[in-house]
Scaffold this motif. Structure first.
Motif, PDB file in Angstrom:
ATOM      1  N   THR A  78       2.557   6.012  -2.980  1.00 36.41           N
ATOM      2  CA  THR A  78       3.592   6.827  -3.358  1.00 36.41           C
ATOM      3  C   THR A  78       3.526   6.841  -4.840  1.00 36.41           C
ATOM      4  O   THR A  78       3.975   7.895  -5.449  1.00 36.41           O
ATOM      5  CB  THR A  78       5.006   6.389  -2.915  1.00 36.41           C
ATOM      6  OG1 THR A  78       5.180   4.977  -3.022  1.00 36.41           O
ATOM      7  CG2 THR A  78       5.047   6.707  -1.208  1.00 36.41           C
ATOM      8  N   PHE A  79       3.257   5.781  -5.630  1.00 35.04           N
ATOM      9  CA  PHE A  79       3.288   5.707  -6.996  1.00 35.04           C
ATOM     10  C   PHE A  79       2.080   6.697  -7.495  1.00 35.04           C
ATOM     11  O   PHE A  79       2.284   7.360  -8.712  1.00 35.04           O
ATOM     12  CB  PHE A  79       3.103   4.179  -7.657  1.00 35.04           C
ATOM     13  CG  PHE A  79       2.794   4.002  -8.934  1.00 35.04           C
ATOM     14  CD1 PHE A  79       4.017   4.175  -9.793  1.00 35.04           C
ATOM     15  CD2 PHE A  79       1.651   3.900  -9.607  1.00 35.04           C
ATOM     16  CE1 PHE A  79       4.037   3.983 -11.154  1.00 35.04           C
ATOM     17  CE2 PHE A  79       1.418   3.785 -11.049  1.00 35.04           C
ATOM     18  CZ  PHE A  79       2.656   3.954 -11.538  1.00 35.04           C
ATOM     19  N   LEU A  80       1.061   6.876  -6.985  1.00 34.76           N
ATOM     20  CA  LEU A  80       0.098   7.805  -6.811  1.00 34.76           C
ATOM     21  C   LEU A  80       0.406   9.385  -6.895  1.00 34.76           C
ATOM     22  O   LEU A  80      -0.456   9.979  -6.777  1.00 34.76           O
ATOM     23  CB  LEU A  80      -1.272   7.431  -6.171  1.00 34.76           C
ATOM     24  CG  LEU A  80      -1.956   6.336  -6.627  1.00 34.76           C
ATOM     25  CD1 LEU A  80      -3.056   5.681  -5.735  1.00 34.76           C
ATOM     26  CD2 LEU A  80      -2.940   6.564  -7.902  1.00 34.76           C
ATOM     27  N   ASP A  81       1.655   9.311  -6.492  1.00 33.98           N
ATOM     28  CA  ASP A  81       2.274  10.779  -6.033  1.00 33.98           C
ATOM     29  C   ASP A  81       1.652  11.486  -4.846  1.00 33.98           C
ATOM     30  O   ASP A  81       1.609  12.469  -4.615  1.00 33.98           O
ATOM     31  CB  ASP A  81       1.967  11.777  -7.100  1.00 33.98           C
ATOM     32  CG  ASP A  81       2.780  11.371  -8.426  1.00 33.98           C
ATOM     33  OD1 ASP A  81       3.988  10.910  -8.124  1.00 33.98           O
ATOM     34  OD2 ASP A  81       2.476  11.670  -9.737  1.00 33.98           O
ATOM     35  N   PHE A  82       1.440  10.609  -3.743  1.00 30.64           N
ATOM     36  CA  PHE A  82       1.108  11.039  -2.650  1.00 30.64           C
ATOM     37  C   PHE A  82       2.136  11.259  -1.720  1.00 30.64           C
ATOM     38  O   PHE A  82       3.333  10.487  -1.915  1.00 30.64           O
ATOM     39  CB  PHE A  82      -0.080  10.127  -1.800  1.00 30.64           C
ATOM     40  CG  PHE A  82      -1.472  10.216  -2.313  1.00 30.64           C
ATOM     41  CD1 PHE A  82      -2.314  11.308  -1.679  1.00 30.64           C
ATOM     42  CD2 PHE A  82      -2.040   9.502  -3.140  1.00 30.64           C
ATOM     43  CE1 PHE A  82      -3.509  11.410  -2.248  1.00 30.64           C
ATOM     44  CE2 PHE A  82      -3.261   9.489  -3.583  1.00 30.64           C
ATOM     45  CZ  PHE A  82      -4.124  10.512  -3.125  1.00 30.64           C
ATOM     46  N   LEU A 131       0.940  -1.269  -0.001  1.00 26.16           N
ATOM     47  CA  LEU A 131      -0.113   0.054  -0.016  1.00 26.16           C
ATOM     48  C   LEU A 131       0.783   1.259  -0.116  1.00 26.16           C
ATOM     49  O   LEU A 131       0.588   2.201  -0.668  1.00 26.16           O
ATOM     50  CB  LEU A 131      -0.866  -0.077   1.238  1.00 26.16           C
ATOM     51  CG  LEU A 131      -2.098  -1.027   1.194  1.00 26.16           C
ATOM     52  CD1 LEU A 131      -2.996  -0.561   2.489  1.00 26.16           C
ATOM     53  CD2 LEU A 131      -2.974  -0.660   0.029  1.00 26.16           C
ATOM     54  N   PHE A 132       2.002   1.069   0.675  1.00 24.23           N
ATOM     55  CA  PHE A 132       2.864   2.539   0.883  1.00 24.23           C
ATOM     56  C   PHE A 132       3.285   2.676  -0.874  1.00 24.23           C
ATOM     57  O   PHE A 132       3.361   3.960  -1.075  1.00 24.23           O
ATOM     58  CB  PHE A 132       3.917   2.121   1.685  1.00 24.23           C
ATOM     59  CG  PHE A 132       5.054   3.252   1.794  1.00 24.23           C
ATOM     60  CD1 PHE A 132       4.700   4.552   2.296  1.00 24.23           C
ATOM     61  CD2 PHE A 132       6.264   3.005   0.977  1.00 24.23           C
ATOM     62  CE1 PHE A 132       5.802   5.624   2.351  1.00 24.23           C
ATOM     63  CE2 PHE A 132       7.414   4.046   0.993  1.00 24.23           C
ATOM     64  CZ  PHE A 132       6.870   5.108   1.737  1.00 24.23           C
ATOM     65  N   TRP A 133       4.034   1.788  -1.191  1.00 25.17           N
ATOM     66  CA  TRP A 133       4.409   1.768  -2.725  1.00 25.17           C
ATOM     67  C   TRP A 133       3.440   2.110  -3.651  1.00 25.17           C
ATOM     68  O   TRP A 133       3.662   2.976  -4.369  1.00 25.17           O
ATOM     69  CB  TRP A 133       5.185   0.736  -3.073  1.00 25.17           C
ATOM     70  CG  TRP A 133       6.255   0.033  -2.360  1.00 25.17           C
ATOM     71  CD1 TRP A 133       6.286  -0.890  -1.727  1.00 25.17           C
ATOM     72  CD2 TRP A 133       7.420   0.874  -1.724  1.00 25.17           C
ATOM     73  NE1 TRP A 133       7.671  -0.927  -1.037  1.00 25.17           N
ATOM     74  CE2 TRP A 133       8.169   0.222  -0.843  1.00 25.17           C
ATOM     75  CE3 TRP A 133       7.900   2.322  -1.977  1.00 25.17           C
ATOM     76  CZ2 TRP A 133       9.434   0.484  -0.225  1.00 25.17           C
ATOM     77  CZ3 TRP A 133       8.893   2.757  -1.349  1.00 25.17           C
ATOM     78  CH2 TRP A 133       9.616   1.885  -0.598  1.00 25.17           C
TER      79      TRP A 133
END
Length: 275
Positions: free
Chosen positions: A47-51, A42-44
């Motif tokens: 972050t892939f979604l630019d959060f 979920l973390f990756w």
């Protein structure tokens, strides 16, 4: 944040589905808890979604804990049917573990996300070393008998597990087996810890995230409802299958393979926290 393409959305959904399935199986098979897989994925994903990674980590932790409540119920019920849950120990440890989880959830919602990454990375490495061991680490022939020993163990498991977004199995199983609890009974008993940890920790993280801006859409506090809705039915379905495998297979090689995965994941988490 820019809108995702259909291909990106599809790949992310597939990734979450695979993580949910693997997390559910591991929750039942090894007693390590699905969160040890779900949190980093979920973390990756976020972050892939630019959060912002500083938001992505507490969201991953909180969402994982919310899904663990359902997974733990399913897994614990399957183990209980096989007589592998020590209900006396669950009742004795429950209040201390719940208090620790409430504290850990509150801390996870307030501290810098880098601290959560460090905790996850360091504890993850310790867990991977334990999984890779040929022999089970044994510290004593039985659980501590002193007034403070068992409450301290239960509280520590609750606090650290809540900060990592994991169920009680990841820490509960190696701790119980270190005090000579048979492994199948340790796995079964630790599966019930997920409920005790998940509920108070999720409440803390919902409250802590209510006024935070920039969270993913459809989040309740730090809990992302969309990811949880995808993960819960899959992990709940797979957990009893993992429990069945736990009683039918020698999980030695599965443990070692997972130890490699967890080592890589933990090192990446530490790298992100320190750079």
């Amino acid at each position: 944040m820019e809108l995702l393409t259909n291909t990106q959305i599809t790949l992310l959904i597939i990734g979450v589905i695979l993580a949910a399935g693997l997390g559910g199986i591991l929750a039942g098979l090894l007693g390590v808890g699905g969160g040890i897989v779900i949190v980093p994925v979920l973390f990756w994903v976020f972050t892939f979604l630019d959060f912002d990674p500083m938001l992505a980590m507490p969201v991953a932790v909180a969402t994982s804990l919310a899904t663990i409540i359902a997974t733990a119920f399913s897994s614990a019920r399957a183990h209980h049917k096989r007589g592998a849950v020590d209900m006396a120990l669950v009742k004795r440890w429950g209040p201390w573990m719940a208090a620790g989880a409430l504290l850990g959830g509150a801390v996870a919602g307030l501290v810098d996300a880098g601290a959560l990454m460090l905790v996850f990375g360091l504890v993850g490495l310790a867990v991977s070393v334990n999984l890779a061991r040929t022999n089970t680490l044994v510290l004593a022939p039985e659980l501590p008998k002193g007034k403070a020993g068992q409450p301290a163990l239960a509280g520590a498991i609750g606090t650290v597990s809540a900060m990592m977004g994991i169920g009680g199995g990841t820490l509960g199983v190696p701790i119980l087996t270190a005090f000579s609890v048979p492994v199948h009974r340790a796995v079964g008993t630790a599966s019930a810890f997920g409920l005790i940890i998940g509920i108070p920790a999720v409440i803390s993280l919902i409250v802590a995230g209510l006024r935070v801006e920039g969270l993913p859409p459809l989040s309740l506090g730090y809990v992302n409802l969309v990811a949880a809705a995808i993960i819960v039915p899959i992990s709940t379905f797979m957990a009893p299958r993992g429990a069945k495998l736990a009683h039918a297979l020698d999980p030695k090689w599965v443990k070692r393979a997972f130890a490699v995965f967890l080592t890589i994941t933990s090192l990446r988490m530490l790298w992100t926290a320190l750079t």
